[in-house]
Every structure is written in C-alpha cells, then in structure tokens.
Write a protein that holds these residues in place. Structure first.
Motif, mmCIF file in Angstrom:
data_model
loop_
_atom_site.group_PDB
_atom_site.id
_atom_site.type_symbol
_atom_site.label_atom_id
_atom_site.label_comp_id
_atom_site.label_asym_id
_atom_site.label_seq_id
_atom_site.Cartn_x
_atom_site.Cartn_y
_atom_site.Cartn_z
ATOM 1 N N ASP A 8 0.930 -1.038 0.123
ATOM 2 C CA ASP A 8 -0.090 -0.298 -0.118
ATOM 3 C C ASP A 8 0.779 1.193 -0.103
ATOM 4 O OD1 ASP A 8 -2.194 -1.535 0.023
ATOM 5 O OD2 ASP A 8 -2.645 -1.442 2.075
ATOM 6 N N ALA A 9 1.888 1.067 0.607
ATOM 7 C CA ALA A 9 2.843 2.222 0.773
ATOM 8 C C ALA A 9 3.390 2.649 -0.736
ATOM 9 C CB ALA A 9 3.857 2.007 1.783
ATOM 10 N N VAL A 10 3.972 1.674 -1.262
ATOM 11 C CA VAL A 10 4.605 1.730 -2.530
ATOM 12 C C VAL A 10 3.601 2.334 -3.543
ATOM 13 C CG1 VAL A 10 5.396 0.642 -4.725
ATOM 14 C CG2 VAL A 10 6.066 -0.160 -2.446
ATOM 15 N N GLU A 11 2.054 1.693 -3.520
ATOM 16 C CA GLU A 11 1.093 2.399 -4.448
ATOM 17 C C GLU A 11 0.767 3.866 -3.899
ATOM 18 O OE1 GLU A 11 -2.182 -0.208 -4.204
ATOM 19 O OE2 GLU A 11 -1.005 -1.934 -5.266
ATOM 20 N N SER A 12 0.670 4.092 -2.795
ATOM 21 C CA SER A 12 0.335 5.487 -2.206
ATOM 22 C C SER A 12 1.628 6.467 -2.928
ATOM 23 C CB SER A 12 0.165 5.687 -0.807
ATOM 24 O OG SER A 12 0.181 6.806 -0.419
ATOM 25 N N ALA A 13 2.766 5.872 -2.615
ATOM 26 C CA ALA A 13 3.874 6.979 -2.980
ATOM 27 C C ALA A 13 3.623 7.111 -4.406
ATOM 28 C CB ALA A 13 5.273 5.998 -2.689
ATOM 29 N N SER A 14 3.373 6.096 -5.413
ATOM 30 C CA SER A 14 3.281 6.259 -6.766
ATOM 31 C C SER A 14 2.059 7.267 -6.993
ATOM 32 C CB SER A 14 2.948 4.868 -7.373
ATOM 33 O OG SER A 14 4.236 4.060 -7.318
ATOM 34 N N HIS A 15 0.938 7.125 -6.353
ATOM 35 C CA HIS A 15 -0.087 8.028 -6.501
ATOM 36 C C HIS A 15 0.086 9.168 -6.303
ATOM 37 C CE1 HIS A 15 -2.856 4.972 -7.962
ATOM 38 N NE2 HIS A 15 -2.766 4.124 -6.871
ATOM 39 N N HIS A 16 0.777 9.737 -5.391
ATOM 40 C CA HIS A 16 1.339 11.260 -5.203
ATOM 41 C C HIS A 16 2.563 11.571 -5.886
ATOM 42 C CE1 HIS A 16 -0.994 9.941 -1.343
ATOM 43 N NE2 HIS A 16 -1.081 11.405 -1.116
ATOM 44 N N GLY A 17 2.956 10.915 -6.912
ATOM 45 C CA GLY A 17 3.852 11.436 -7.754
ATOM 46 C C GLY A 17 5.446 10.915 -7.794
ATOM 47 N N PHE A 18 5.553 9.818 -6.756
ATOM 48 C CA PHE A 18 6.810 9.323 -6.664
ATOM 49 C C PHE A 18 6.979 8.011 -7.580
ATOM 50 C CE2 PHE A 18 8.149 11.955 -3.336
ATOM 51 C CZ PHE A 18 7.031 12.397 -2.255
ATOM 52 N N ASP A 19 6.902 8.420 -8.975
ATOM 53 C CA ASP A 19 6.839 7.291 -9.779
ATOM 54 C C ASP A 19 8.564 6.683 -9.554
ATOM 55 O OD1 ASP A 19 5.492 9.652 -12.363
ATOM 56 O OD2 ASP A 19 4.740 7.950 -10.851
ATOM 57 N N LEU A 20 9.356 7.109 -9.051
ATOM 58 C CA LEU A 20 10.609 6.519 -8.813
ATOM 59 C C LEU A 20 10.667 5.399 -7.982
ATOM 60 C CD1 LEU A 20 13.311 9.346 -9.067
ATOM 61 C CD2 LEU A 20 12.789 7.772 -10.559
ATOM 62 N N VAL A 21 9.522 5.156 -7.000
ATOM 63 C CA VAL A 21 9.569 4.304 -6.305
ATOM 64 C C VAL A 21 9.630 2.876 -6.769
ATOM 65 C CG1 VAL A 21 7.973 3.246 -4.255
ATOM 66 C CG2 VAL A 21 8.422 5.889 -4.480
ATOM 67 N N PRO A 22 8.565 2.295 -7.720
ATOM 68 C CA PRO A 22 8.823 0.974 -8.381
ATOM 69 C C PRO A 22 10.250 0.789 -9.043
ATOM 70 C CG PRO A 22 6.902 2.427 -9.191
ATOM 71 C CD PRO A 22 7.719 3.389 -8.328
ATOM 72 N N VAL A 23 11.057 1.967 -9.467
ATOM 73 C CA VAL A 23 12.156 1.557 -10.240
ATOM 74 C C VAL A 23 13.212 1.286 -9.185
ATOM 75 C CG1 VAL A 23 13.918 2.862 -11.629
ATOM 76 C CG2 VAL A 23 11.512 3.031 -12.146
ATOM 77 N N VAL A 24 13.273 2.198 -7.922
ATOM 78 C CA VAL A 24 14.107 1.796 -6.747
ATOM 79 C C VAL A 24 13.952 0.524 -6.220
ATOM 80 C CG1 VAL A 24 14.555 2.450 -4.606
ATOM 81 C CG2 VAL A 24 14.274 4.401 -6.359
ATOM 82 N N VAL A 25 12.627 0.073 -6.353
ATOM 83 C CA VAL A 25 12.324 -1.186 -5.478
ATOM 84 C C VAL A 25 12.827 -2.261 -6.566
ATOM 85 C CG1 VAL A 25 10.552 -2.819 -4.960
ATOM 86 C CG2 VAL A 25 10.254 -0.552 -4.360
ATOM 87 N N LEU A 26 12.785 -2.207 -7.840
ATOM 88 C CA LEU A 26 13.255 -3.309 -8.882
ATOM 89 C C LEU A 26 14.778 -3.284 -8.636
ATOM 90 C CD1 LEU A 26 11.036 -2.479 -11.912
ATOM 91 C CD2 LEU A 26 10.967 -4.848 -10.394
#
Length: 600
Positions: A8-26
């Motif tokens: 949920d935290a990852v999805e929330s961060a993505s919805h708030h404009g932090f598109d780099l979160v999935p990239v950083v996780v990968l």
C-alpha cells in the motif's frame, strides 16, 4: 499484514507522484539478490528470478501487475538477440560450421524429439508438448559458460564443442519464435491464401531489412562517426535495433527476429564493437528486468497445486536431455568422460525458455497455468545443475591418462633436462637443439607428449615434482635443469628438490610475475625470467621506434628500463630474505622509488 502495508505504501507513493519508487524497488531487489546468488554459485539469472518472486504479487506483493513490466522488459530480449547477432559473424560460423551445424543440430533435433514425448505422455497436445520440450532443450548459456570458465576448458577442444552447440541453440530461438506464432490457435481458422499472404509479407520484410542492412547501415554509421557525437551513435544504435524489430513486427514476424537479423548484418561492420558497447548497458538492464518480470509471474499457488507434476517433469526432462546429449556426443566420437561431462553441464533448461514460453502464452498456445508450471520446471533444473556437477565430479573416478604411444622417463641421459613442453618449453628447446645440445624432455600432460611426437620431438612422461622421476630423467648427470612448466607451486617444489638433491647443477626457470620470480630465487634457482617480461620490452622498444625515437636514444631508454627493473628486483629479493628471517624491514636498504609491483 506487513506485506500488505508495504505494498500500500508503494502504491500510495506512486499515486502521489513518486514514480521512482517502483524503479528503486526493482533495482534494490536486483542489487541484493544477484550478488548473493552469484556468491552461492547459482548464477545471476536465478538471482533475478528469486528477486522477482519475492517482490511480486505471489511474494510480499510490492507489485501487482507483472505483465506490464514484462512488456517493457521484452526490449531486453530484443537487444539480447541483437548482440547475439553481432557475434554471429558469417566468417566465424563458416569456420565452425562442422561442429555448429553437425554436432549442434544433431543434439538439438534429438533432444527436441525426446523431450516432446514427455508432454505427450503427460496428456498435453502435440503443439503444447513441442513448445514445452523445445524450451527445455535450449540450454542456459549463462550457467554453462560460467562453469566452463571455472573449469578452465573454454579454449580446449571439448569446451569449443560445447560453445558450438550453444551457438546453434542461440540461432534456433529465432525460427522457434516464428514457429510459435505459426502454431498459435488463432492460425487454425486462417485459409491457405491468408497463410501464403502472411508468408509473403514476412519474406518481403526480411528482404527489405537485408537490403537496408547491406547498403544503408554502414554508410549511415560512417557519416555519424565523422560527426564525433557519441550520444548520436548510441541513439543510432538503438534506432537500428528497435527499427529492425518494428519492421519484423509489422511484417507479422517476431521483433526478436528483426533484431537478430540486424545484428548479423552488422557483424562484419567496422562499427561492430562500438555498437555492442552502446547497446550493452540497455541490454543488461532490460534483460535483468525481463527475468525479474518472469519471477513475478510465477504463481506459487499453481506450483503448490501441481508440485508432483513439476517434480516428474524436472526429472523426466533432465534425464532424457542427458541421455540425448550423451548419445549424440558418443556418436560424434567423444570419449565417455567428455560425453558425460557435457551431458551434465547442459542438462538444464535456459533463459531462452522463458522467452519462448512467454511468446507461446501471448499467442494462446499455452495458458497461464502451463506457463507457470513450465517456468518452475526450468528454474528448478537451473538450480539443480550445480548440484549435479558436484556429484559428477565427486562420484566419477579421476581420469587416468592414456599411456598409448607414451614412454615413461627411465635412465635418461642428456646435457639438459627440460621439464615441461608447452608453448614456453617448445621455444626454449629450439636454440638448445640448434646449438647441438642433447635434451631430455619430460611432461605430465599426455596430450602435449603426443603433440610433440607429431612434430618430431621425443617427450617422456614424468612428474617433475617427484624426486624419483627427476633421477630417472637424468637430473643428476645433466649440466643444466630448465623448469618450463605452467604451474607456480609445482615449479617452486621442483626448484626446492633440485637445490637439495642436485646442489651443483644450475637451475633455470620460467616465472609468472615478480612475486613468483622472487620465490624461485629463494628456492635456489640460478636464473629466472618472467614469461612476458622480454616480449613486453621488445614491444615497448618497437613502439618507441614507430614514435621515431633515434636508435641511440632508444637503446639508452631500454637499457635504463632494464637496469631499474634489475635494481628493484635485487632489493625486493633481499627484502624477502630479511623478512623471511624475521628481521626488521627498516634495516634493509630501500629503493629510491617504490613503484607498484610488476605483474607482467
């Protein structure tokens, strides 16, 4: 609960404009998993798959849609095939045509036939059984090449034969991807005219790509090279790869085939290495992303429900593939030991299976459940390969060298005893023989002995690290002992034995680097030479000559280089003696300069 909150935290961060979160996780998952798996000897591919499984929807759930990642990551497969195409130089394929298209084709054909039977026995359709078995036939190049390097057999004939088979398998993926599209269920309703039209369009696409590659690509890169803009060359390389992939896709063929053909067309180009260097970073990252996506797509619930089927499939596929590889190897004249080693090394499925299964799943040839089962089967086979290799090495008795046509050293007499007859020893023998010296030559490699016999040399079998062999080889009566073997520890042991048993006979030795040279001096060697030292100096002198350095000045420079090296070597040798006696290092005279150790 913890995984849900993290997702949920990852999805929330993505919805708030932090598109780099999935990239950083990968990237973080890959950076952690890949080095760990390589350290365990399991390879980077399994590391990517495991990382994808952990962070995917069937792990801790950081990602819920693996297919969207796979769609982007398929570009990694496209670039991978482009790089393979660059390595498939027609001249190289021509020189290895016997092994590639003879041995390789025979192994692939037999294994496809055997492994297709597994799916038929398990109740799958012919098309599904063919795709499943063919995917397993494609060996993991990453795993096999790593093991060949670890075993130091890449340059040996048996290593070259395995590489030839891997090249044929790399070539096979292109027509297989086209065949998967042809076998797709949607193609059953097509009329003969539709099929012929599709084939014509595909052939036109291939011909157009070949013509463009033949007449446009090299002039294009020549023009861009004159501009001396590195980023434009990189953009052009990407344009060629993706443009060729798009051309094939528009022609109804696979993107991978287009990239592969583009690579082959550019394989003889003078810009080949530049293109490979430009594409490599993109290829590596996107291919790693592809394997991460495959790991995410592995459905653990399906695997849990079908674990018996997966276990049977792994055993059946690996056993039949080992049987097929061994049979072909023996038919083509390989010895029993080499055939068995090749079968064990190549028993697993490989990276291309994921590509083939993903393509088959996309066109509806296999469903999601079958894809998960087949993917799990490949992963388990890759994980079991290191275990099989360890069992092979431990259970198979050590090879006893054949003594056919080989004589053991016994009661030899000569002026010089030469120990080792590899590339170094062969050169050493030439001036001695030309001068008329008598030489006794001993070697522990029976293949090297036979090779020497073919060129008119009489070489005896003998292990120079054994004192009884040295006596039998005439060391006590020789005027000189020359150690020319390609083994650091063995050369030191021979020097120690000679110093104690034959103290009046001078010993000359081949050394590998400065450290080894000092150790040989301490072991009592009269004179040693680093194997690349003189050749490097000759090359350096030639470089000065081509830089228009005057003859007299050039000779002075080379004499100065030799003098400085000799002084440093003498001081370091004394330092080693003092250090070995436990004396204070500061009491030893130091060199005026403290250069880095020469590792030549």
């Amino acid at each position: 609960m913890a995984s849900e909150s993290l997702s949920d935290a990852v999805e929330s961060a993505s919805h708030h404009g932090f598109d780099l979160v999935p990239v950083v996780v990968l990237l973080g998952a890959a950076v952690i998993a890949v080095p760990l798996f390589k350290r365990l000897g399991l390879g980077s591919v399994l590391g990517y798959l495991a990382a994808g499984l952990v962070i995917g929807p069937f792990g801790i759930g950081l990602f819920s849609d693996s297919q969207s990642i796979l769609q982007v990551a398929e570009l990694g497969v496209v670039m991978f095939l482009f790089v393979i195409g660059l390595e498939m130089q027609p001249s190289r394929l021509l020189s290895m045509r016997g092994e590639i298209f003879g041995l390789g084709l025979a192994q692939v054909a037999l294994c496809i036939g055997l492994l297709t039977c597994v799916g038929l026995v398990l109740g799958y359709s012919t098309a599904q059984s063919f795709v499943a078995g063919t995917g397993f036939v494609l060996t993991s190049t990453a795993i096999v090449m790593q093991m060949l390097e670890e075993r130091r057999v890449v340059g040996q004939p048996k290593g070259r034969r395995i590489i030839a088979i891997l090249l044929l398998e790399d070539l096979t993926i292109v027509p297989l991807l086209a065949l998967v599209a042809f076998l797709a269920p949607s193609g059953e309703s097509a009329t003969l005219a539709d099929r012929l039209g599709d084939i014509a369009i595909g052939l036109c696409s291939i011909v157009g790509l070949v013509l463009a590659g033949r007449y446009l690509l090299d002039p294009l890169f020549s023009l861009l090279g004159k501009a001396k803009a590195r980023e434009v060359m990189t953009a052009a390389a990407l344009l060629v790869v993706l443009g060729a992939a798009l051309a094939m896709q528009l022609g109804g063929l696979s993107m991978a085939m287009g990239a592969f053909l583009a690579g082959v067309l550019l394989s003889e180009s003078s810009f080949r290495h530049q293109l490979e260097a430009d594409i490599e970073p993109f290829r590596g990252i996107l291919l790693g992303l592809f394997f991460l996506g495959v790991g995410m797509a592995v459905d653990l619930s399906i695997i849990a429900d079908n674990w018996r089927l997966i276990a049977v499939a792994v055993v059946a596929y690996m056993a039949l593939k080992i049987l097929g590889i061994y049979s072909v190897a023996r038919f083509f004249g390989s010895a029993n030991r080499e055939a068995l080693e090749r079968a064990v090394l190549m028993a697993q499925g490989g990276e291309f299976a994921f590509v083939l299964y993903a393509a088959a799943s996309t066109v509806g040839l296999i469903d999601r459940e079958a894809n998960a089962i087949l993917t799990a089967t490949i992963i388990l086979s890759m994980a079991l390969t290191p275990v099989l290799v360890i069992l092979h090495d431990r259970l198979l008795p050590k090879a006893v060298p054949s003594m056919d046509g080989v004589d053991a050293a016994d009661n030899l007499t000569a002026n010089v005893l030469l120990i080792g007859f590899g590339r170094f020893g062969q050169i050493v023998s030439q001036p001695l023989l030309s001068y008329g010296c008598s030489i006794s030559i001993i070697e522990s490699d029976t293949d090297a002995i036979r090779d020497g016999r073919d060129f008119g040399f009489k070489v005896y079998y003998g292990d120079g690290t054994r004192l009884d062999i040295l006596r039998a080889a005439g060391a006590a009566d020789a005027r000189l002992i020359v150690i020319a073997i390609n083994d650091r520890e063995a050369s030191l042991r021979i020097a120690d034995l000679a110093r104690v048993a034959f103290p009046l006979i001078p010993v000359l030795a081949r050394s590998f680097d400065r450290e080894h040279a000092i150790e040989l001096v301490h072991a009592g060697v009269e004179w040693q030479i680093r194997e690349t030292f003189e050749s490097a100096l000759v090359l350096g002198e030639k470089a000065l000559e081509m830089m228009d350095a005057p003859d007299e000045e050039r000779q002075q420079v080379m004499e100065e280089v030799r003098r400085r090296d000799g002084e440093r070597f003498a001081i370091e040798t004394v330092e080693g003696i003092y250090a070995g006696r436990g004396l204070i290092q500061g009491n030893v005279p130091q060199a005026p300069v403290n250069p880095k150790k020469d590792q030549s």
